[in-house]
Enzyme design. Structure first.
Site, mmCIF file in Angstrom:
data_model
loop_
_atom_site.group_PDB
_atom_site.id
_atom_site.type_symbol
_atom_site.label_atom_id
_atom_site.label_comp_id
_atom_site.label_asym_id
_atom_site.label_seq_id
_atom_site.Cartn_x
_atom_site.Cartn_y
_atom_site.Cartn_z
ATOM 1 N N PRO A 193 10.927 67.779 77.823
ATOM 2 C CA PRO A 193 12.050 68.663 77.487
ATOM 3 C C PRO A 193 12.500 68.512 76.041
ATOM 4 O O PRO A 193 12.247 67.502 75.385
ATOM 5 C CB PRO A 193 13.148 68.210 78.460
ATOM 6 C CG PRO A 193 12.417 67.604 79.599
ATOM 7 C CD PRO A 193 11.214 66.945 78.994
ATOM 8 N N ARG A 194 13.196 69.505 75.578
ATOM 9 C CA ARG A 194 13.544 69.584 74.160
ATOM 10 C C ARG A 194 14.384 68.409 73.677
ATOM 11 O O ARG A 194 14.168 67.891 72.587
ATOM 12 C CB ARG A 194 14.289 70.902 73.892
ATOM 13 C CG ARG A 194 13.392 72.111 74.019
ATOM 14 C CD ARG A 194 14.154 73.411 73.837
ATOM 15 N NE ARG A 194 13.238 74.543 73.886
ATOM 16 C CZ ARG A 194 13.621 75.809 73.788
ATOM 17 N NH1 ARG A 194 14.909 76.098 73.658
ATOM 18 N NH2 ARG A 194 12.725 76.780 73.825
ATOM 19 N N ASP A 195 15.384 68.012 74.463
ATOM 20 C CA ASP A 195 16.244 66.928 73.989
ATOM 21 C C ASP A 195 15.457 65.635 73.860
ATOM 22 O O ASP A 195 15.635 64.873 72.899
ATOM 23 C CB ASP A 195 17.453 66.759 74.921
ATOM 24 C CG ASP A 195 17.062 66.441 76.362
ATOM 25 O OD1 ASP A 195 16.066 67.009 76.852
ATOM 26 O OD2 ASP A 195 17.752 65.620 77.003
#
Length: 638
Positions: A330-332
């Site tokens: 995921p991006r985070d």
């Protein structure tokens, strides 16, 4: 202020059907009696305006661009999620729901997210019927690719311009209604205030960008679909016009602001390469399907050309740290991992703030032609900006501010705490929790606009007696006068500092102290620095020109004035939330291996802030989050 989420009873898979059945209806003849204002013409706003007009309502749609086609939805690149399971790889509505709840780090409402997953199926059918040219397999079926945070292929795409193609489909539906007379389209207008009469939203105050005229438009309900507020950081992937004014004005008129500190940092952005930049350019997350992310294992190799670094000397750190998800973390998580290796001194490029996104292996495996088919326009854009050919050398990327998960608090019907004020798309807080999975923003905007708001607006009208409101009523005149006075106040400061210099300084404070990582000391300092900067802004800003012709500096100044206030609320929210979750990473709260450490006992709630006056601290309200179908657990992508 009381928060009532109005979540229907019953099993989660039946909640939306039950809610629609229980909603009050407005018969076709009566729909023509109602007038709805829609602010914003992107996917959420354009879809809502078109759909409401098709139902028979009178709609006025406003945007600050010269055409709805310039809405920032056009910038979305990689794709839109839907649980069609065309690849037969185990996808389902529940799995999309599960991935989205987990991806949001368990800080979103289950009921809203499940409804979004259900609607995803209809969104694709709607878009195909509009002629959106999604990529197709050889068989003719729509193609899918993977995105971060999922182990199935559920992302529908149109090369690297999915947002543009979806917006064109939405725009055609909108313009059809404009031609019929159901929608009045008013471009080049800035909303500068919300009109509230007897506690209900009844219209907006706008400033005509071409003439400077400040005027009111009244209606029976108002829908805000005005996007996010990432430009509070000055440098972000957002278009320069993206701002917070509409939702911030609504906040100051009584609409609660939910989770303002939740900001998404996107891992694949072209790195900053000079102080002259006014924005950053995003490289789609879809590139992580075929691109491998790496940095040199040794600091001394960072100055070498990438092709001169041997395979055994490369650290594919996402594949090493998260073997199950690898480059599709995921991006985070991918963003923090990039920051970590750069903080260790292993970053590449100018200033050591970059990592490689390498397509060498994919080109060898699939051939250049296939990569061109999938990402050709993105590769071309990268080469134009950097003068480097990504077919021959790896892209250089670094995290940047992208999407904001916070926004106006809304209930299950997408209505704010101000009755009659509805909020759709990125402007509300509802569906993503503390982090947004890739390819879900387009999904939420279209779900809100095409399938939710047309139902819930009817329920509001069917259960509410809306009294007539004259355009020259005292409340309307007062709102216009206040908006005009704010404009004149900015023009009369006659200071010595430019608007851009204030915005840049605010952005630097926010990035350093409320950006990819936050801590108590930095947030406390920011809460002292931002009010001081705001005081200087109103004392020393210069806005050349006047208010009778196009004045983009004045437009910018009005928006920066609101960013100054929003920034303080963001830092206050980040300081009070003593945990790490998704895009909110408090350095004091992390696991032994550097991952986000949530505190579900004390912070499993939506933080909804109520405005109490310019000289008073905002009041915090809490909406507890209940998890019946996805059990709370420490998020892991290893």
């Amino acid at each position: 202020m009381e928060l009532n989420a109005r979540i229907p009873d019953g099993p989660i898979e039946q909640k939306w059907d039950k809610a629609r059945f229980d909603m009050k209806l407005v018969n076709p003849a009566n729909k023509r009696k109602y007038h709805v204002i829609v602010v914003g013409s992107g996917l959420a706003g354009g879809a809502a305006a078109a759909s409401l007009s098709e139902l028979g309502y009178n709609v006025t749609c406003f945007c600050y661009q010269d055409s709805p086609r310039r809405a920032h939805s056009i910038a979305a690149q990689g794709g839109i999620n839907a649980a069609k399971n065309y690849h037969n790889d185990g996808d389902s509505v529940f799995r999309l729901f599960y991935d989205t709840i987990k991806g949001g780090d368990f800080r979103a409402r289950e009921a809203n997210v499940y409804r979004l997953s259900q609607n995803s199926l209809n969104i694709i059918d709607q878009a195909v019927a509009q002629g959106v040219p999604f990529a197709r397999e050889y068989s003719g079926l729509l193609d899918n690719r993977s995105f971060g945070g999922a182990q199935v292929s559920r992302t529908f795409y149109a090369r690297g311009q999915t947002g543009q193609q979806l917006l064109l489909g939405c725009y055609q539906a909108l313009e059809k209604e404009v031609a019929k007379g159901g929608v009045t389209m008013i471009p080049r207008t800035d909303m500068i205030d919300l009109i509230v009469v007897n506690g209900r939203a009844r219209g907006i105050v706008v400033r005509d960008q071409m003439t400077g005229e400040v005027r009111a438009h009244v209606a029976d309900a108002v829908i805000l679909c005005t996007g996010g507020y990432g430009n509070v950081f000055y440098l972000s992937t957002n278009a320069k016009g993206c701002n917070t004014t509409a939702i911030w004005r609504a906040y100051k008129k009584g609409a609660a602001f939910g989770n303002p500190c939740y900001t998404q940092i996107h891992p694949t952005c072209i790195p900053v390469h000079g102080e002259y930049q006014s924005k950053l350019t995003l490289m789609s997350e879809s590139l992580r399907n075929d691109g491998r992310v790496w940095v040199p294992k040794r600091r001394e190799d960072c100055g070498k050309r990438p092709e001169d670094i041997a395979e055994q000397d490369r650290d594919y750190y996402l594949e090493r740290k998260y073997p199950s998800f690898g480059n599709l973390s995921p991006r985070d998580i991918a963003s923090r991992a990039a920051k970590q290796v750069c903080d260790e001194g292993r970053g590449v490029g100018e200033g050591g703030r970059g990592v490689y996104l390498d397509f060498r292996d994919a080109i060898q495996r699939l051939g250049r032609k296939k990569i061109e088919e999938r990402y050709g326009n993105l590769f071309e854009m990268y080469e134009r900006i950097t003068a480097e050919d990504p077919y021959k050398v790896p892209m250089r990327i670094y995290p940047a501010v992208h999407y904001t998960m916070g926004g106006l608090w809304v209930d299950y019907n997408l209505m704010s705490t101000v009755p009659g004020l509805f909020v759709g798309g990125e402007a509300n807080f509802s569906d993503h929790g503390a982090n947004r999975l890739g390819a879900s923003a387009l999904m939420q905007g279209l779900s809100d606009g095409y399938f939710i708001l047309p139902n819930t607006i009817g329920n509001y009208f069917g259960s509410t007696k809306v009294e007539p409101l004259a355009a020259d009523s005292p409340e309307v005149r007062a709102a216009v006068a206040a908006g005009a006075a704010r404009v004149e106040k900015l023009l009369s400061v006659n200071g010595k500092r430019s608007v851009a210099s204030f915005h840049r300084e605010l952005g630097a404070i926010m990035w350093e102290k409320c950006g990819m990582a936050r801590n108590r000391q930095g947030l406390t300092e920011a809460l002292q620095e931002i009010p001081a900067l705001r005081e200087e802004f109103w004392r020393n800003v210069t806005v050349p020109g006047g208010n009778t012709t196009l004045n983009q500096t004045l437009e910018h100044a009005l928006r920066v004035a609101d960013f100054m206030e929003l920034a303080e609320l963001m830092c206050r929210d980040a300081l009070h939330r003593e945990e790490s979750c998704g895009g909110h990473f408090r350095e004091e709260y992390q696991t032994e291996d550097g991952e986000a450490l949530r505190d579900d006992d004390n912070f499993a709630y939506v933080a909804a802030w109520e405005y109490t006056g310019d000289d008073s601290e905002p009041r915090l309200h809490k909406e507890p989050l209940q998890f019946e179908y996805v059990h709370l657990q420490q998020r892991s992508y290893k």
